[in-house]
Design a protein around this motif. Structure first.
Motif, mmCIF file in Angstrom:
data_model
loop_
_atom_site.group_PDB
_atom_site.id
_atom_site.type_symbol
_atom_site.label_atom_id
_atom_site.label_comp_id
_atom_site.label_asym_id
_atom_site.label_seq_id
_atom_site.Cartn_x
_atom_site.Cartn_y
_atom_site.Cartn_z
ATOM 1 N N PRO A 1 -5.699 10.098 -9.088
ATOM 2 C CA PRO A 1 -4.448 9.546 -9.618
ATOM 3 C C PRO A 1 -3.238 10.190 -8.948
ATOM 4 O O PRO A 1 -3.304 11.306 -8.439
ATOM 5 N N LEU A 2 -2.125 9.486 -8.971
ATOM 6 C CA LEU A 2 -0.906 9.977 -8.343
ATOM 7 C C LEU A 2 -0.315 11.132 -9.135
ATOM 8 O O LEU A 2 -0.414 11.186 -10.367
ATOM 9 N N THR A 3 0.322 12.047 -8.439
ATOM 10 C CA THR A 3 1.113 13.065 -9.120
ATOM 11 C C THR A 3 2.406 12.426 -9.622
ATOM 12 O O THR A 3 2.718 11.268 -9.304
ATOM 13 N N GLU A 4 3.193 13.163 -10.412
ATOM 14 C CA GLU A 4 4.457 12.614 -10.901
ATOM 15 C C GLU A 4 5.388 12.290 -9.749
ATOM 16 O O GLU A 4 6.045 11.243 -9.739
ATOM 17 N N LEU B 1 0.833 -1.202 0.000
ATOM 18 C CA LEU B 1 0.000 0.000 0.000
ATOM 19 C C LEU B 1 0.871 1.256 0.000
ATOM 20 O O LEU B 1 1.764 1.417 0.821
ATOM 21 N N PHE B 2 0.582 2.129 -0.960
ATOM 22 C CA PHE B 2 1.258 3.432 -1.026
ATOM 23 C C PHE B 2 0.226 4.500 -0.695
ATOM 24 O O PHE B 2 -0.812 4.603 -1.348
ATOM 25 N N LEU B 3 0.499 5.271 0.333
ATOM 26 C CA LEU B 3 -0.455 6.280 0.789
ATOM 27 C C LEU B 3 -0.088 7.649 0.213
ATOM 28 O O LEU B 3 0.713 8.389 0.783
ATOM 29 N N ALA C 1 9.944 8.619 -17.913
ATOM 30 C CA ALA C 1 9.138 8.247 -19.074
ATOM 31 C C ALA C 1 7.977 7.343 -18.666
ATOM 32 O O ALA C 1 6.845 7.506 -19.143
ATOM 33 N N MET C 2 8.219 6.376 -17.778
ATOM 34 C CA MET C 2 7.138 5.488 -17.341
ATOM 35 C C MET C 2 6.084 6.242 -16.545
ATOM 36 O O MET C 2 4.879 5.997 -16.697
ATOM 37 N N VAL C 3 6.501 7.162 -15.713
ATOM 38 C CA VAL C 3 5.566 7.932 -14.894
ATOM 39 C C VAL C 3 4.653 8.768 -15.776
ATOM 40 O O VAL C 3 3.431 8.828 -15.565
ATOM 41 N N ARG C 4 5.234 9.431 -16.775
ATOM 42 C CA ARG C 4 4.408 10.263 -17.667
ATOM 43 C C ARG C 4 3.425 9.408 -18.454
ATOM 44 O O ARG C 4 2.287 9.813 -18.685
ATOM 45 N N HIS C 5 3.853 8.218 -18.873
ATOM 46 C CA HIS C 5 2.998 7.375 -19.693
ATOM 47 C C HIS C 5 1.828 6.809 -18.881
ATOM 48 O O HIS C 5 0.708 6.702 -19.396
ATOM 49 N N ALA C 6 2.053 6.447 -17.619
ATOM 50 C CA ALA C 6 1.011 5.815 -16.795
ATOM 51 C C ALA C 6 -0.001 6.820 -16.267
ATOM 52 O O ALA C 6 -1.084 6.417 -15.812
ATOM 53 N N ALA D 1 7.752 8.010 -6.226
ATOM 54 C CA ALA D 1 7.866 7.428 -4.886
ATOM 55 C C ALA D 1 7.188 6.062 -4.827
ATOM 56 O O ALA D 1 7.664 5.152 -4.135
ATOM 57 N N TYR D 2 6.084 5.893 -5.555
ATOM 58 C CA TYR D 2 5.360 4.613 -5.609
ATOM 59 C C TYR D 2 6.252 3.511 -6.180
ATOM 60 O O TYR D 2 6.348 2.410 -5.618
ATOM 61 N N ILE D 3 6.925 3.808 -7.302
ATOM 62 C CA ILE D 3 7.803 2.810 -7.924
ATOM 63 C C ILE D 3 8.967 2.477 -7.010
ATOM 64 O O ILE D 3 9.311 1.304 -6.795
ATOM 65 N N ARG D 4 9.586 3.499 -6.440
ATOM 66 C CA ARG D 4 10.755 3.267 -5.583
ATOM 67 C C ARG D 4 10.373 2.463 -4.338
ATOM 68 O O ARG D 4 11.131 1.591 -3.893
#
Length: 460
Positions: free
Chosen positions: A191-194, A22-24, A223-228, A199-202
């Motif tokens: 949705p998450l901000t950039e 879980l990412f808060l 690039a992945m963050v912008r695409h998702a 931080a979610y991926i890390r």
């Protein structure tokens, strides 16, 4: 497949909800607090909405696993489009015991007795409905009956409606306005901000990664963050596809160029080289990165001239087009459910079928580019289909010399490997019944024993 290569203990970006990951974000934290406070304060109705894939179901799992107090009795409906009578019967079985009637009035009376008993014991009761937008309108319309079973100031049953934005649209209908009026507290998961996506991926990688170098470059992450676009489910799907492609290309850290190729292929862009070439570029990267193709070793005398020995090309030589079988790249994972893989795509078939007594074969091994082998044009090679779970192997050459002692065959294989300057491996003699899942390179002693090849892991 990619876990060992990137030194990961488990899959970091699985699609199924897992409260341990879980990412808060700010909106996730607010929604969790609304659910917690609404149930604890006996608000009666709580509504939590958000677009598909933003993490609503994961939030419910996290509440039940981490936050729900022990004195709370809960029942959760996961995507259950039930009629009101079916809902009553389900709750009666869960809360009050066996159900001996299908009469709504009798079931409501049974629920009334149960809620009164729980209140006297100091316990609270909650009904959590996930994907509530799929409930029939008639069921939604009658939900207030459950919170008004007892004439008390505080509802004894707390109902949490979790759903997509369509749920809010349903509640604006004329027949459901009474339900909307009962909702005392609401929250929306955005949705998450950039910054939150990074931080979610890390965070997910950090939970399962062993000590080592970075998996993605900073440009690849951006690039992945912008695409998702901040949707956690899309982040998980894209990261999984990128990790698969990075493994095929033997690339660490993963670069932005590879990420762009994966994104172009997943969106069906015709301008992408990866799309036009059918992922042949990615397959070429895999070969250049160090997958060594070794010709089969003969366990008997020298092979005749009609089957010439595989030779090592000089570093300046360019392999002929006929020396490498045509490759068809693996299909990337798509959001739609994929068909089940065939039996040929299982890991156990990666090195091909058992060829019998004194046959020796060796699948692709890791080695520097200078050690890649060229197959002379005189030896035709069949097309090989490359899938995410299949590693192509070369056809073995066989000479039947009868049963051979395992020690002798093992020595011959080791001599061949040493001649090719292959290091970091072990050869083990095992019983034939233990060969499942092993990389078998030879059979000996009447096919009762096998010689297994194990490649030592190269430190990253």
């Amino acid at each position: 497949m990619y876990l060992d290569f990137y030194q990961l203990k488990s899959t970091p970006f699985q699609i199924s909800p897992d409260p341990t990951f879980l990412f808060l974000s700010a909106s996730h934290q607010a929604a969790l607090e609304v659910m917690t406070a609404g149930i604890a304060a006996r608000q009666g109705f709580v509504a939590i909405t958000g677009a598909q894939g933003v993490g609503k179901t994961t939030l419910v799992h996290a509440y039940l696993a981490r936050v729900a107090p022990p004195q709370l009795t809960t029942i959760v409906l996961w995507h259950a489009p039930l009629s009101f009578l079916e809902l009553l019967a389900l709750m009666a079985r869960r809360f009050a015991g066996p159900v001996a009637t299908d009469d709504a009035t009798a079931l409501l009376a049974q629920m009334q007795q149960f809620l009164k008993h729980e209140a006297q014991q100091g316990r609270n009761v909650a009904l959590i409905i996930d994907e509530a937008q799929h409930l029939p309108f008639e069921t939604l319309e009658q939900l207030p009956l459950l919170t008004n079973l007892l004439p008390s100031r505080e509802p004894l049953l707390q109902i949490v409606l979790v759903g997509q934005p369509e749920l809010q649209q349903h509640l604006r209908r004329r027949g459901l306005r009474r339900v909307a009026q009962h909702i005392g507290i609401r929250a929306t998961i955005r949705p998450l901000t950039e910054a939150e996506s990074l931080a979610y991926i890390r965070q997910r990688v950090a939970k399962v990664a062993l000590p080592g170098g970075p998996i993605f470059t900073q440009d690849a992450l951006q690039a992945m963050v912008r695409h998702a676009r901040g949707v956690p489910r899309d982040v998980n799907l894209l990261c999984t596809n990128v990790l698969q492609a990075g493994f095929w290309a033997q690339q660490q850290p993963i670069t932005v160029d590879l990420v762009k190729q994966v994104m172009a292929a997943s969106t069906g862009s015709t301008s992408s080289p990866l799309r036009r070439l059918g992922l042949i570029a990615a397959a070429g990267l895999m070969l250049v990165a160090g997958l060594l193709w070794i010709a089969p070793f003969n366990s008997g005398p020298q092979a005749p001239r009609s089957n010439p020995e595989v030779r090592m090309p000089a570093s300046s030589e360019t392999p002929q087009p006929t020396s490498v079988p045509p490759l068809v790249a693996p299909r990337l994972q798509q959001p739609e459910p994929a068909p089940q893989a065939s039996a040929e795509s299982t890991p156990s078939s990666a090195v091909g079928p058992d060829l019998g007594e004194d046959h020796v074969r060796l699948g692709p091994l890791e080695a520097p580019e200078s050690q890649r082998l060229e197959i002379p044009p005189a030896v035709p090679a069949p097309p090989v289909t490359l899938t995410p779970r299949v590693t192509p192997t070369l056809p073995a050459t066989s000479i039947d010399t009868g049963p051979k002692p395992c020690d002798k065959l093992k020595a011959e294989i080791q001599a061949k490997l040493d001649a090719k300057r292959i290091t970091g491996y072990t050869l083990t003699i095992i019983a034939s019944e233990d060969a499942k899942g092993q990389h078998i390179v030879g059979s000996c002693e009447g096919n009762t024993k096998k010689i297994a090849y194990n490649r030592a892991r190269t430190a990253q």
